[in-house]
Design an enzyme around this catalytic site. Sequence first.
Site, PDB file in Angstrom:
ATOM      1  N   TYR A  96      98.323  48.662-103.447  1.00 28.89           N
ATOM      2  CA  TYR A  96      97.846  49.177-104.741  1.00 28.89           C
ATOM      3  C   TYR A  96      96.537  48.539-105.150  1.00 28.89           C
ATOM      4  O   TYR A  96      95.690  49.178-105.771  1.00 28.89           O
ATOM      5  CB  TYR A  96      98.904  48.962-105.817  1.00 28.89           C
ATOM      6  CG  TYR A  96     100.026  49.974-105.710  1.00 28.89           C
ATOM      7  CD1 TYR A  96      99.743  51.333-105.841  1.00 28.89           C
ATOM      8  CD2 TYR A  96     101.339  49.596-105.475  1.00 28.89           C
ATOM      9  CE1 TYR A  96     100.755  52.271-105.728  1.00 28.89           C
ATOM     10  CE2 TYR A  96     102.355  50.519-105.368  1.00 28.89           C
ATOM     11  CZ  TYR A  96     102.065  51.860-105.493  1.00 28.89           C
ATOM     12  OH  TYR A  96     103.047  52.784-105.379  1.00 28.89           O
ATOM     13  N   GLU A 194     125.107  43.884 -90.109  1.00 31.09           N
ATOM     14  CA  GLU A 194     124.117  44.914 -90.456  1.00 31.09           C
ATOM     15  C   GLU A 194     124.299  45.430 -91.877  1.00 31.09           C
ATOM     16  O   GLU A 194     123.366  45.455 -92.659  1.00 31.09           O
ATOM     17  CB  GLU A 194     124.188  46.089 -89.469  1.00 31.09           C
ATOM     18  CG  GLU A 194     123.219  47.210 -89.823  1.00 31.09           C
ATOM     19  CD  GLU A 194     123.337  48.437 -88.937  1.00 31.09           C
ATOM     20  OE1 GLU A 194     124.046  48.369 -87.911  1.00 31.09           O
ATOM     21  OE2 GLU A 194     122.724  49.460 -89.262  1.00 31.09           O
ATOM     22  N   ASP A 246     126.427  48.562 -86.369  1.00 32.72           N
ATOM     23  CA  ASP A 246     127.061  49.836 -86.046  1.00 32.72           C
ATOM     24  C   ASP A 246     126.966  50.091 -84.538  1.00 32.72           C
ATOM     25  O   ASP A 246     126.178  49.458 -83.832  1.00 32.72           O
ATOM     26  CB  ASP A 246     126.349  51.000 -86.766  1.00 32.72           C
ATOM     27  CG  ASP A 246     126.655  51.008 -88.258  1.00 32.72           C
ATOM     28  OD1 ASP A 246     127.680  50.410 -88.655  1.00 32.72           O
ATOM     29  OD2 ASP A 246     125.873  51.624 -89.000  1.00 32.72           O
TER      30      ASP A 246
END
Lengths: 361, 814
Positions: A96, A194, A246
Amino acid sequence: MTSESDARDQLIDLAADFYDQFADGTIPEMELPTRTKSNIQYDTESGVWTYGDRTSTRSANSVRGARKLLKAAYTIEFLANQLDEDRSSTLRELYYLSESWDNDEAQFSSQDESNDLVEDLEIVTGVTREDFHMRPEESGATLMGPLLIREQTRRGEREIHCQEDVGAGGYQIPNNPDMIEFLDDDIDFALAVETGGMRDRLVENGFDEAYNCLVIHLKGQPARATRRITKRVHDELDVPIAVFADGDPWSYRIYGSVAYGSIKSAHLSKYLATPEAQFVGIQPEDIVEYDLPADPLADSDINALESELEDPRFQTDYWEEQIELQLDIGKKSEQQSLASRGLDFVTDTYLPERLDTMGVL
Amino acid sequence: MTSFQSTIGDEEGIAEELAEGQREISIAEFFEKNKHMLGFDSGARGLVTAVKEAVDNALDATEEAGVLPDIYIEIEEVGDYYRLVIEDNGPGITKEQLPKVFGKLLYGSRFHAREQSRGQQGIGISAAVLYSQLTSGQPAKITSRPKGQSRAQYFELIIDTDTNEPEIKADEETTWDRPHGTRIELEMEANMRARQQLHDYVKHTAVVNPHARIELREPGLDEPLKFERATNDLPAETEEIRPHPHGVELGALIKMLEATESYSLSGFLQEEFTRVGKKTSESVIDNFRDVYYGRELAWAPPKAHGDRDVAAAVAEAVANKGKAATTAFSEGVAETVGSNDRLCRAELATIVENVAETVAADTGKTFGGTVRENAVDAAWRAITGTGDDDADESDADDADESPLVPDAYAVVDEATSTRKDDATVQAMADALARRFENLDGDAFRVTLDGLERLVADAATFVGEQHEATFGETARENVVEAFWSRARTVPDDPPKVSAIAGDRDAAADLLEAMRSTDILAPPTDCLAPITAELVEAGLRKEYDADFYAAATRDAEVHGGDPFIVEAGIAYGGEIPAEGSVELLRFANRVPLVYQRGACATTDVIKQIGWRNYGLDQPGGSGLPNGPAVISIHVASTNVPFTSESKDALANVPAIEDEIELAVREAARDLKSYLSKRRSMQQRREKQDVLGRILPEMADKVSEVTGRPRPDIDGALARIMNNVSVEREQNGETVTLVVENHSDVTENLDITDIVSVEPTDLSDGTVVDMDGEWFVQWKPEVPSGDERELTYTIDGDADFEVSVGGVETEKLTVNA
């Protein structure tokens, strides 16, 4: 650790290189290692993956290259000033902030662009982002376990026990984990998890207490700070690290970046990667063995798996076997699918069994 | 149908009656029926066609007289009619010619000539005269002033539509301000709806005739349209040529055979055709012999000590010549025969002839005609083993195998692939030999067609009897093997008069002419505009950024030579919207109507214009963009789709050349466009980098705290530029020229100095009123640099200008 003035000098040196190139009548350019998976190689000494010999050149020869270098010049100025004033800013703030620069051409068009540029500068100067005083947004990753630390904060030193002094949410990892000192611990191993849901399940079931385990929440693809602290826990406390994610290709990449280093930050692999980290699961093998509820692989999953087979980091017997098995069964499962066997199955059965097999317990 | 049949059968002389009826159709009726073909199907179009015909005539007339055309066209409204006036500065027309030229349909000097000219049929201008007469009732008013005459001749002329004869209504002397020329005035029912086509026609005529000056006035124009001359060179004069052997048709050939004064075929060919000399005529006649008579199959002579003995056979055939002469003769023949690989009967006859002469000279014994014939017969029987003598009988034991079989077997075996099994080859040889024996006469004469039929027949037989396929390729190979081993017969070709009277023989001659390689016709009968003038014509009428043109070498289609030229103009004032403008020309005449039916349009549509940098929606069809494509086909006989000569017919040979010509010009366009594009990109890149790099330099100097670096060198290098930079060291001034481009640059550098420079490194200096022009022409190879120096005394102002390199590629800091 590089001192602030060293970091600043490195940046000014880079600007001076550009200056000299101009003055010599040559085309300003900046040479970087090529940041693709075909240009990372295994460093036998450290056991991590770092960039190979191939380089790419950012040259003012083209309009694109010239814009990049102009932005680099502006960013160098900004970082040098920031170090001068002993302040810090986030990567997003840099993006920004570029809007306020007097030159439209120097403004970043996306945050990816500014992030990449900061990484380029890290590589060329050999100074880490943290030493430029550039922070990522808080990742919110946490620790929970029998560990006593001392943290340097802006408001002075704090001693925190990561089990007793924290709420259920755990201890939040600061952006620069090198500001932490490990004082005391009762840790047998660390488990990097995770998903938030699984982390909460482990804490609720008292897994950290029962097994003297430091639960590290990765929160998806782990931030640098999370990976750095994981490495420090391993190296300084001499405990094994296990990664619990996963059972899909994206999660293997999470493990890969913890254990081997990521492609984008391979220049920092020696500082961030923990090659000794082991993968707990969910393994494709587990999907079969525990008969877990599974989703079919999407095309993008298959592509990702195939691309992992070509990824030098995954070219081990273990991963080739697992990935080929997964392609074979065509299924993927989440960590939470273990709940199909009951809420305690993961802490009572799955993890003890797996960790035992792996030799962690 | 039956009823008609009976009616026709009943009435005698119906054909004559019909023919009479046909003759009675008046020329007016003929015109009425055919006006669409002639381009007069509407008032709007009639006017354009009349202008076109008159202008074409005027251009032809002036060019023939070697005068630069100056043509004036005026259209006026006269009550309900339009008056058309066309003036030229041609040679004028004599009183005798005038009515014929303007008055009679199908009069014209060009119909029979093989020469490039605008008009070909002689219908055009007289059709315009007739059209005006039929619609307005007014005569054509013609003024002509031949060169050198003090007064002009004025005629009024009408065509008697019953007799197709012109009638002169008025014939008087008059005055005219042109020193020479022709003026024709026609009044006709018409309208100006085809104004655009008219303007196009005149403009395009100007494009394709850059040597002509044309002026057009018509009611819709405030100012007359004037088209000025772009060159003072008249088109090359064209030569009339005789027809080319590849370009005649059977009917025309028979007419030529009937009309020629030549007696022999060789004379006829050399006299009546272009590109036929003695050698070519011999080739044609040999080919004709092959077609007309066929060839004689040649056979291998018997091996020595075989069953068949030529010497013995000949000796036996000779009687009463004494032993020595007979032996000399028979052995001479046998020896010569044996030295041939294979020979035909005609060759044998020649051998016998020669040996007879030699032996007669040596021994004094004359071998007369009968003896020679007997000798030939006997020797031929011995060679081929055929015929009704002993040899035949002795062979009769061998399951009546033809004596030609071994020879035929050798040929067939060699001509067919090794995959054919021996039995098949043997069967084929057997079948062929049997068929050869059945040929008329004993010379085995056969035409190529006959041979093909014979082989096909044998192949079918073999196929049926032996279940072995003898495919087309194998058959062709066998035919080719026998044909190439056969000999052209020595018979004299029939005389011209005989061929003229024999349609089949004439067809054979035509076939022989077509199958003979003959040099392409000469092209001095054509007058291409030349690439240079095609471009000049476009340049004159289209204000474009780029022009390209190409002229192809002459080619031939059907014996008529033709040349295709193409030109392209691009950019500038040419409108960018819509498809490109296509200008079509045939023999310098613009084609205005029926664009869609024209071969040129078809060719343009099928070219992939995207390759050449033009937009082409869908990848085919007319391309879009600010371009004009002009195509000119010049030929002694331009093939049009119809008499109105609006569209070129789709002749493949011509289409190919059109495509090649257009592609040639388009390649130049492509390189221009890609260069322009890269220049544009370079300019854009230069703009952006010219902005970014100084800012970057500012920033790095700010960060490093050093003064702003000089970035021109880096800029020039980035742009693959040529940089010219001034360095002044006390009294020495140096211009450093660096070439960062990838080619050698030849520069033209002028430095204007306010004080006198001395000690020039090289180059020249000129004093111009207190300013000194220092000039260098350095050649700087790619990646190299040159230093140009001189010395001055004190301060000076400089002004440098650099030429020889595109400004986009140049960075000057001096």
